[in-house]
Design a protein around this motif. Sequence first.
Motif, PDB file in Angstrom:
ATOM      1  N   LEU A  91      39.116  23.041  52.229  1.00  0.00           N
ATOM      2  CA  LEU A  91      39.840  22.947  50.957  1.00  0.00           C
ATOM      3  C   LEU A  91      39.205  23.830  49.890  1.00  0.00           C
ATOM      4  CD1 LEU A  91      41.903  21.638  49.031  1.00  0.00           C
ATOM      5  CD2 LEU A  91      40.242  19.782  48.682  1.00  0.00           C
ATOM      6  N   LEU A  92      37.890  23.708  49.727  1.00  0.00           N
ATOM      7  CA  LEU A  92      37.205  24.465  48.684  1.00  0.00           C
ATOM      8  C   LEU A  92      37.221  25.968  48.970  1.00  0.00           C
ATOM      9  CD1 LEU A  92      34.141  22.132  47.969  1.00  0.00           C
ATOM     10  CD2 LEU A  92      36.263  22.345  46.663  1.00  0.00           C
ATOM     11  N   THR A  93      37.107  26.333  50.242  1.00  0.00           N
ATOM     12  CA  THR A  93      37.147  27.750  50.613  1.00  0.00           C
ATOM     13  C   THR A  93      38.531  28.330  50.361  1.00  0.00           C
ATOM     14  OG1 THR A  93      35.448  27.424  52.311  1.00  0.00           O
ATOM     15  CG2 THR A  93      36.795  29.406  52.487  1.00  0.00           C
ATOM     16  N   ASP A  94      39.545  27.537  50.683  1.00  0.00           N
ATOM     17  CA  ASP A  94      40.924  27.971  50.435  1.00  0.00           C
ATOM     18  C   ASP A  94      41.140  28.217  48.940  1.00  0.00           C
ATOM     19  OD1 ASP A  94      43.672  28.483  50.903  1.00  0.00           O
ATOM     20  OD2 ASP A  94      44.167  26.393  50.473  1.00  0.00           O
ATOM     21  N   MET A  95      40.690  27.286  48.104  1.00  0.00           N
ATOM     22  CA  MET A  95      40.834  27.442  46.659  1.00  0.00           C
ATOM     23  C   MET A  95      40.043  28.643  46.169  1.00  0.00           C
ATOM     24  SD  MET A  95      40.892  23.590  45.021  1.00  0.00           S
ATOM     25  CE  MET A  95      39.193  23.200  45.434  1.00  0.00           C
ATOM     26  N   ASP A  96      38.831  28.810  46.680  1.00  0.00           N
ATOM     27  CA  ASP A  96      37.960  29.900  46.249  1.00  0.00           C
ATOM     28  C   ASP A  96      38.579  31.253  46.587  1.00  0.00           C
ATOM     29  OD1 ASP A  96      35.199  30.643  45.222  1.00  0.00           O
ATOM     30  OD2 ASP A  96      35.150  31.618  47.175  1.00  0.00           O
ATOM     31  N   GLU A  97      39.108  31.392  47.781  1.00  0.00           N
ATOM     32  CA  GLU A  97      39.688  32.662  48.201  1.00  0.00           C
ATOM     33  C   GLU A  97      40.965  32.975  47.425  1.00  0.00           C
ATOM     34  OE1 GLU A  97      40.020  32.143  52.422  1.00  0.00           O
ATOM     35  OE2 GLU A  97      38.027  32.948  52.799  1.00  0.00           O
ATOM     36  N   PHE A  98      41.778  31.958  47.184  1.00  0.00           N
ATOM     37  CA  PHE A  98      42.989  32.165  46.402  1.00  0.00           C
ATOM     38  C   PHE A  98      42.643  32.617  44.984  1.00  0.00           C
ATOM     39  CE2 PHE A  98      45.668  30.234  43.109  1.00  0.00           C
ATOM     40  CZ  PHE A  98      46.817  30.991  43.285  1.00  0.00           C
ATOM     41  N   LEU A  99      41.692  31.938  44.354  1.00  0.00           N
ATOM     42  CA  LEU A  99      41.328  32.260  42.977  1.00  0.00           C
ATOM     43  C   LEU A  99      40.670  33.634  42.869  1.00  0.00           C
ATOM     44  CD1 LEU A  99      40.113  28.719  41.924  1.00  0.00           C
ATOM     45  CD2 LEU A  99      42.077  29.963  40.958  1.00  0.00           C
ATOM     46  N   GLU A 100      39.886  34.007  43.869  1.00  0.00           N
ATOM     47  CA  GLU A 100      39.306  35.348  43.868  1.00  0.00           C
ATOM     48  C   GLU A 100      40.411  36.399  43.924  1.00  0.00           C
ATOM     49  OE1 GLU A 100      36.090  38.129  46.302  1.00  0.00           O
ATOM     50  OE2 GLU A 100      36.808  36.276  47.197  1.00  0.00           O
ATOM     51  N   SER A 101      41.417  36.142  44.746  1.00  0.00           N
ATOM     52  CA  SER A 101      42.518  37.086  44.899  1.00  0.00           C
ATOM     53  C   SER A 101      43.306  37.245  43.606  1.00  0.00           C
ATOM     54  CB  SER A 101      43.450  36.611  46.023  1.00  0.00           C
ATOM     55  OG  SER A 101      44.584  37.439  46.119  1.00  0.00           O
ATOM     56  N   VAL A 102      43.679  36.129  42.985  1.00  0.00           N
ATOM     57  CA  VAL A 102      44.527  36.203  41.798  1.00  0.00           C
ATOM     58  C   VAL A 102      43.759  36.711  40.580  1.00  0.00           C
ATOM     59  CG1 VAL A 102      44.186  33.785  41.109  1.00  0.00           C
ATOM     60  CG2 VAL A 102      46.254  34.966  40.427  1.00  0.00           C
ATOM     61  N   SER A 103      42.485  36.339  40.463  1.00  0.00           N
ATOM     62  CA  SER A 103      41.717  36.727  39.279  1.00  0.00           C
ATOM     63  C   SER A 103      41.368  38.214  39.261  1.00  0.00           C
ATOM     64  CB  SER A 103      40.431  35.899  39.181  1.00  0.00           C
ATOM     65  OG  SER A 103      39.553  36.182  40.258  1.00  0.00           O
ATOM     66  N   THR A 104      41.379  38.854  40.407  1.00  0.00           N
ATOM     67  CA  THR A 104      41.042  40.282  40.489  1.00  0.00           C
ATOM     68  C   THR A 104      42.251  41.161  40.778  1.00  0.00           C
ATOM     69  OG1 THR A 104      40.517  40.102  42.860  1.00  0.00           O
ATOM     70  CG2 THR A 104      38.697  39.763  41.297  1.00  0.00           C
ATOM     71  N   HIS A 105      43.426  40.567  40.794  1.00  0.00           N
ATOM     72  CA  HIS A 105      44.625  41.307  41.199  1.00  0.00           C
ATOM     73  C   HIS A 105      44.856  42.565  40.361  1.00  0.00           C
ATOM     74  CE1 HIS A 105      48.680  41.996  42.787  1.00  0.00           C
ATOM     75  NE2 HIS A 105      48.983  42.318  41.548  1.00  0.00           N
ATOM     76  N   LEU A 106      44.755  42.458  39.051  1.00  0.00           N
ATOM     77  CA  LEU A 106      45.044  43.602  38.183  1.00  0.00           C
ATOM     78  C   LEU A 106      44.088  44.760  38.429  1.00  0.00           C
ATOM     79  CD1 LEU A 106      45.792  41.666  34.876  1.00  0.00           C
ATOM     80  CD2 LEU A 106      47.455  42.705  36.427  1.00  0.00           C
ATOM     81  N   SER A 107      42.818  44.438  38.629  1.00  0.00           N
ATOM     82  CA  SER A 107      41.831  45.488  38.900  1.00  0.00           C
ATOM     83  C   SER A 107      42.044  46.096  40.278  1.00  0.00           C
ATOM     84  CB  SER A 107      40.409  44.916  38.791  1.00  0.00           C
ATOM     85  OG  SER A 107      40.104  44.567  37.453  1.00  0.00           O
ATOM     86  N   ARG A 108      42.322  45.266  41.255  1.00  0.00           N
ATOM     87  CA  ARG A 108      42.487  45.757  42.623  1.00  0.00           C
ATOM     88  C   ARG A 108      43.702  46.657  42.769  1.00  0.00           C
ATOM     89  NH1 ARG A 108      44.074  42.424  45.858  1.00  0.00           N
ATOM     90  NH2 ARG A 108      44.237  40.488  44.663  1.00  0.00           N
ATOM     91  N   THR A 109      44.737  46.387  41.995  1.00  0.00           N
ATOM     92  CA  THR A 109      45.971  47.160  42.116  1.00  0.00           C
ATOM     93  C   THR A 109      46.074  48.277  41.084  1.00  0.00           C
ATOM     94  OG1 THR A 109      47.154  45.591  40.681  1.00  0.00           O
ATOM     95  CG2 THR A 109      47.211  45.187  43.068  1.00  0.00           C
ATOM     96  N   GLY A 110      45.079  48.390  40.202  1.00  0.00           N
ATOM     97  CA  GLY A 110      45.121  49.429  39.178  1.00  0.00           C
ATOM     98  C   GLY A 110      46.286  49.260  38.225  1.00  0.00           C
ATOM     99  N   ASP A 111      46.576  48.032  37.853  1.00  0.00           N
ATOM    100  CA  ASP A 111      47.703  47.745  36.973  1.00  0.00           C
ATOM    101  C   ASP A 111      47.589  48.545  35.666  1.00  0.00           C
ATOM    102  OD1 ASP A 111      49.972  45.479  36.510  1.00  0.00           O
ATOM    103  OD2 ASP A 111      48.929  45.908  34.630  1.00  0.00           O
ATOM    104  N   PRO A 112      48.673  49.213  35.228  1.00  0.00           N
ATOM    105  CA  PRO A 112      48.603  50.070  34.048  1.00  0.00           C
ATOM    106  C   PRO A 112      48.714  49.341  32.708  1.00  0.00           C
ATOM    107  CG  PRO A 112      50.787  50.180  34.990  1.00  0.00           C
ATOM    108  CD  PRO A 112      49.976  49.334  35.919  1.00  0.00           C
ATOM    109  N   SER A 113      49.011  48.039  32.735  1.00  0.00           N
ATOM    110  CA  SER A 113      49.170  47.296  31.485  1.00  0.00           C
ATOM    111  C   SER A 113      47.806  46.972  30.881  1.00  0.00           C
ATOM    112  CB  SER A 113      49.929  45.990  31.740  1.00  0.00           C
ATOM    113  OG  SER A 113      49.094  45.043  32.394  1.00  0.00           O
TER     114      SER A 113
END
Length: 212
Positions: free
Chosen positions: A69-91
């Motif tokens: 459970l905790l690993t699932d939450m940790d991996e999801f939150l890591e993914s969403v919290s870094t999404h803009l940087s990982r994708t080079g979002d222009p906003s």
Amino acid sequence: MSGNKVELRLLPRAKDARARRTRARLAASLRALMQQKPLSKISVLDVLKHAHVSRSAFYAHYSDKVDLLLTDMDEFLESVSTHLSRTGDPSERVAVVAEFFAHVADAERIRTALARSGHLGDFYDLARQHFARGIEQRLKELPRARHVPSLECSALAHAMAGALIAQLDWWLWKGKPVPAAEMDRLFHQLVWSSIPTSNSRQDPSKLAHPRK
């Protein structure tokens, strides 16, 4: 503060494709079971049967269901919290607030299950930690905030992450009174009003010290 719609999903850390699939199935199965009954009533065997995964495969990745459970939450939150940087979002967004809020709102049964199992606080704590790191990274990338010293940037990012979670808690508690996109706008209004302009910065040595 608009941006492309983000699909919030788990990005398993395992490098091997088969291991990634196994971890994803186990996590999805636990989430599905948690919508049916409390975590305390779910056994590892229940998860294995639902995911069609062997016991040895489970214990190759996790020590128990709470670790899953905790690993699932940790991996999801890591993914969403870094999404803009990982994708080079222009906003100029520093976090995908609208998408994150909408995702959490849609997962009402999961939130209830986490609360009943005593792990909702763990989710919020992990979210604060991940968003603090993600926002700090994002601020360092955006021209509008590059003049902010590293230590100050870190302090601001942690404060912003706390504000993000506080806004999420308020929004859910009030029954989602405005669209998630409006919460995104309000959050980023707070963010950029907190960032000093390069020509408005004061010499720390000239700031008044608090009275003892």
